[in-house]
Motif scaffolding. Structure first.
Motif, PDB file in Angstrom:
ATOM      1  N   TYR A  22       0.844  -1.186   0.000  1.00  0.00           N
ATOM      2  CA  TYR A  22       0.000   0.000   0.000  1.00  0.00           C
ATOM      3  C   TYR A  22       0.885   1.243   0.000  1.00  0.00           C
ATOM      4  O   TYR A  22       1.956   1.242   0.607  1.00  0.00           O
ATOM      5  CB  TYR A  22      -0.869   0.045   1.266  1.00  0.00           C
TER       6      TYR A  22
ATOM      7  N   GLU B 178      -4.380  -1.107  10.578  1.00  0.00           N
ATOM      8  CA  GLU B 178      -5.811  -1.035  10.248  1.00  0.00           C
ATOM      9  C   GLU B 178      -6.127   0.196   9.408  1.00  0.00           C
ATOM     10  O   GLU B 178      -6.897   0.127   8.459  1.00  0.00           O
ATOM     11  CB  GLU B 178      -6.658  -1.059  11.524  1.00  0.00           C
ATOM     12  N   TRP B 179      -5.529   1.354   9.767  1.00  0.00           N
ATOM     13  CA  TRP B 179      -5.787   2.584   9.021  1.00  0.00           C
ATOM     14  C   TRP B 179      -5.302   2.456   7.581  1.00  0.00           C
ATOM     15  O   TRP B 179      -6.002   2.836   6.647  1.00  0.00           O
ATOM     16  CB  TRP B 179      -5.096   3.769   9.704  1.00  0.00           C
TER      17      TRP B 179
ATOM     18  N   ILE C   6      -4.789  -0.312   5.753  1.00  0.00           N
ATOM     19  CA  ILE C   6      -5.612  -1.281   5.021  1.00  0.00           C
ATOM     20  C   ILE C   6      -6.958  -0.669   4.646  1.00  0.00           C
ATOM     21  O   ILE C   6      -7.477  -0.885   3.553  1.00  0.00           O
ATOM     22  CB  ILE C   6      -5.827  -2.568   5.874  1.00  0.00           C
ATOM     23  N   ARG C   7      -7.508   0.148   5.528  1.00  0.00           N
ATOM     24  CA  ARG C   7      -8.832   0.739   5.320  1.00  0.00           C
ATOM     25  C   ARG C   7      -8.809   1.914   4.341  1.00  0.00           C
ATOM     26  O   ARG C   7      -9.752   2.104   3.578  1.00  0.00           O
ATOM     27  CB  ARG C   7      -9.395   1.185   6.676  1.00  0.00           C
ATOM     28  N   THR C   8      -7.717   2.718   4.328  1.00  0.00           N
ATOM     29  CA  THR C   8      -7.780   3.987   3.599  1.00  0.00           C
ATOM     30  C   THR C   8      -6.782   4.180   2.466  1.00  0.00           C
ATOM     31  O   THR C   8      -6.986   5.061   1.642  1.00  0.00           O
ATOM     32  CB  THR C   8      -7.590   5.171   4.572  1.00  0.00           C
TER      33      THR C   8
END
Length: 181
Positions: free
Chosen positions: A130, A161-162, A164-166
């Motif tokens: 990412y 988590e941030w 992966i999410r954004t």
């Protein structure tokens, strides 16, 4: 009385200083480079940032400020692309206007040609990784490397988590405009 400018090895911190000293402390105008590559250029007094000076970040951003005993009293951050951060009324990419700063400055692309990031063309993300803003994140190793693929840090659970999410992930297939035959 200040000594002549010199480069001092900061053995304990891994930092570098080039400038004048007085009584063994940074004094006057100088340049102080942190191990991260961030550099301060400006006035110093009694070993601290004091007066006008700027932090120059490796990614190209700049924080210019008036410092008082190592603390910024007032200042302004400018991103590498020239966008100035505004603490009050920050309306860049706020949901109502989703244009990137380069699109605001240069205009939108024709219909069917999407701009995926503020950089055009966007960075090529290594497979399975990412783009998290200051580098590439590998979810398998939970590490962030800069854009030259040098290790920056390990991501904790919250950052993982941030990201992966954004954040934008390496494309499995081509998105946006497809080349013609």
């Amino acid at each position: 009385m200040a000594t002549a400018p010199r480069i001092a090895a900061m053995e304990v911190t891994g930092s570098r200083f080039c400038g004048s000293t007085e009584r063994g402390r940074m004094e006057g105008w100088g340049s102080y480079t942190l191990p991260t590559g961030t550099e301060y250029r400006g006035e110093l007094r009694d070993g601290a940032f004091h007066g006008r000076g700027a932090l120059l970040f490796p990614g190209g951003g700049t924080f210019r400020a008036v410092w008082h005993r190592g603390v910024p009293a007032e200042g302004k951050f400018t991103f590498a692309d020239g966008l100035e951060y505004a603490a009050e009324r920050w309306d860049y990419c706020d949901g109502y206007d989703r244009r990137f700063y380069t699109e605001i400055c240069s205009g939108l692309k024709p219909a069917g040609i999407s701009q995926l990031t503020n950089l055009d063309p966007p960075r090529k993300i290594p497979e399975g990784c990412y783009d998290c803003g200051d580098g590439f994140y590998n979810p398998n190793t939970r590490t962030v490397a800069d854009y030259e693929l040098r290790f920056l840090r390990n991501a904790d659970d919250e950052e993982h988590e941030w990201i992966i999410r954004t954040c934008r992930k390496a494309e499995d297939g081509a998105l946006g405009r497809k080349p013609g035959p």
